[in-house]
Structures are given as C-alpha cells and as structure tokens.
Design a protein around this motif. Structure first.
Motif, PDB file in Angstrom:
ATOM      1  N   GLU A 124      -6.768   4.903  -8.156  1.00 44.27           N
ATOM      2  CA  GLU A 124      -6.109   3.841  -8.638  1.00 44.27           C
ATOM      3  C   GLU A 124      -4.789   3.486  -8.158  1.00 44.27           C
ATOM      4  O   GLU A 124      -4.334   2.291  -7.942  1.00 44.27           O
ATOM      5  N   ASP A 127      -5.203   2.173  -4.433  1.00 46.63           N
ATOM      6  CA  ASP A 127      -5.454   0.590  -4.295  1.00 46.63           C
ATOM      7  C   ASP A 127      -4.429  -0.121  -4.755  1.00 46.63           C
ATOM      8  O   ASP A 127      -4.050  -1.250  -4.248  1.00 46.63           O
ATOM      9  N   ASP A 131      -2.790  -3.066  -2.262  1.00 49.53           N
ATOM     10  CA  ASP A 131      -2.703  -4.326  -2.789  1.00 49.53           C
ATOM     11  C   ASP A 131      -1.010  -4.752  -2.584  1.00 49.53           C
ATOM     12  O   ASP A 131      -0.910  -5.719  -2.290  1.00 49.53           O
ATOM     13  N   ARG A 137      -9.019  -0.771   1.746  1.00 43.05           N
ATOM     14  CA  ARG A 137      -9.444   0.487   2.381  1.00 43.05           C
ATOM     15  C   ARG A 137      -9.959   0.425   3.872  1.00 43.05           C
ATOM     16  O   ARG A 137      -9.631   1.597   4.249  1.00 43.05           O
TER      17      ARG A 137
END
Length: 274
Positions: A124, A127, A131, A137
C-alpha cells in the motif's frame, strides 16, 4: 550565529546541495537551531554542538521543518570546512544516529554510514508513492523492487524503469509533505533510474520551505548502497555513481562505495557559496 554556506557533492557553488554550517553551537537551544535553519532556508543546516576529543565533534542537523537524524551533504560540507581548519585526515562525528567516521582532504570528504538496514516496503505504501508522482506499477524496474532502506534515515526507494517517465514525473509538494509526516520518514522519498550498470540517477522528493526536491542527498545515497548490497544487485566491493540535482538545476555527483559488509562510504566535494 555565524553560518557558513557550502554546496556539497559539487565543485560548482551553483550546483550540488547547499548546506548551512554552524561550527560553534554549544549551548544553543534546539528551538534556536530550528529557527536558524529556517532563516538559512537550505534543506539542512549542520550544527557542531560539542568538541568531544581531538578531531571528534558532535553534530545535530535541522531542516526548516524539523530536526533531522542525519544529513549526508551537510556532513560532507562540515568535514571539508573542518579539514581546512584542522588539516586533512580522519574525523569522527557523533550524530543522533550514531558514530560516523570520515576522511577529508583537498575539498573532498567521505563518510562511512552506520550499518544500513533494508526492509520490505508495504504494497500500500508503494501504491501511495507511485500515485503521488503519477506513475503506475508498469513503470517500476522489475529488477530493482521497492524497499525501505536506511543508513541513518529511512528512505523509501522506488526504481523507475524508463528515463522519460523518471524525468517527467511531477508531484504536489504539500501532499508529499503529508506522506512523509504520516509515515514518520524524516528525510526524502527516493526515486531512482538506472542509467547503466553502476550508474544511477536519483530524484529525492523533500518539500521543506521553498524546496521541493533535494539536489544531492548523501543519506539517501548511503541507504541506496545498502539497498543494492542487500538485494544482491552489485558484486561487492563496488563503486556506484549517483547523479542528482539535474531536475532542479543544481547537478551533483555522489560516489557510493559498497563494501562486503559494514557501513556504506559516500564521497563528494564541497565548495563555499559566496
């Protein structure tokens, strides 16, 4: 308070990473050091808070935002200044993260980091970082998986496969600051691109004051050296060259020596800013 201003990891005062240096900060309260760092406005200012022996000094580091456990570029700059005053050779710095051994001469200095640590970076968090900079990815270099690496400061390390994606990413500095603070990461978010074997380029997201990207990050370079060793990505001993600062108009070069064991050695030049 007498503040010296040096640029580290460069021989050009307009390149590298500017650092403030205060050589006599004994008895200076932490709040005053933080205020002085904010007045200087550089990513970090180093404060020599004690002389604890022959060629041995205690240091603390402050950004305009908070105290930082360790700062590589200010360490290099301080060692160059002290070598000019005490002569070339070995120094020992006692820092909040531990003892750091140095060699300095001829306007250059090398520090040996504390023992690096490399741990998993939760999915997490990966990510969230991708972001933040508008990547996905598919932009990751599969041979260099994301990790959390520390050689004094914890740095999340994300390696981007393609040069255009690495060069082109942008981010919201206020959001980046929230990410750093939420995770308790006191230094930079480290994004790296592999140019060729043993040659990398780094971008270190670090919003403090008017700064958004750190021009040359010694602690991140040391952490990255530990990362490469832990993942078996270099054949030790190895010397890795890290370029940084091009994206913010202050290019610098960090030489990272990765031994088979122990601390990572980071070397660079430092020059006064006039």
């Amino acid at each position: 308070m007498d503040v010296l201003r040096y640029a580290a990891f460069t021989t050009d005062p307009a390149g590298g990473n500017p650092a403030g240096i205060v050589l006599d900060a004994a008895d200076v309260p932490a709040a005053r050091m933080l205020a002085a760092a904010a007045e200087v406005g550089y990513a970090e200012t180093a404060f020599v808070v004690a002389t604890t022996g022959e060629r041995r000094f205690a240091l603390r580091y402050f950004s305009p935002h908070a105290e930082v456990p360790f700062c590589g570029h200010a360490t290099v700059a301080t060692a160059v200044v002290l070598a000019g005053r005490h002569g070339p050779g070995a120094f020992t710095f006692d820092t909040p993260v531990g003892t750091v051994e140095l060699q300095a001469s001829g306007g250059r200095a090398s520090f040996t980091s504390v023992e690096p640590r490399v741990t998993a970076l939760p999915e997490e968090d990966v990510d969230e970082l991708l972001d933040l900079v508008g990547l996905g990815r598919d932009d990751l270099d599969a041979s260099h998986p994301p990790r959390l690496a520390s050689a004094g400061n914890p740095h999340p390390v994300v390696v981007v496969r393609e040069a255009d994606r690495f060069d082109g990413f942008t981010f919201d500095p206020q959001r980046a600051r929230r990410v750093l603070d939420a995770h308790g990461w006191p230094a930079t978010l480290t994004f790296v691109h592999r140019r060729e074997p043993l040659v990398y380029e780094a971008r270190n997201v670090f919003p403090v004051g008017s700064i958004t990207e750190d021009p040359a990050t010694g602690s991140a370079a040391a952490a990255f050296g530990g990362y490469l060793r832990a993942l078996g990505l270099v054949e030790v001993p190895a010397r890795v060259t890290v370029h940084q600062g091009r994206h913010v108009g202050r290019p610098g070069v960090l030489l990272v020596d990765v031994p088979a064991e122990g601390g990572i050695v980071v070397t660079g030049a430092a020059v006064p800013i006039t």
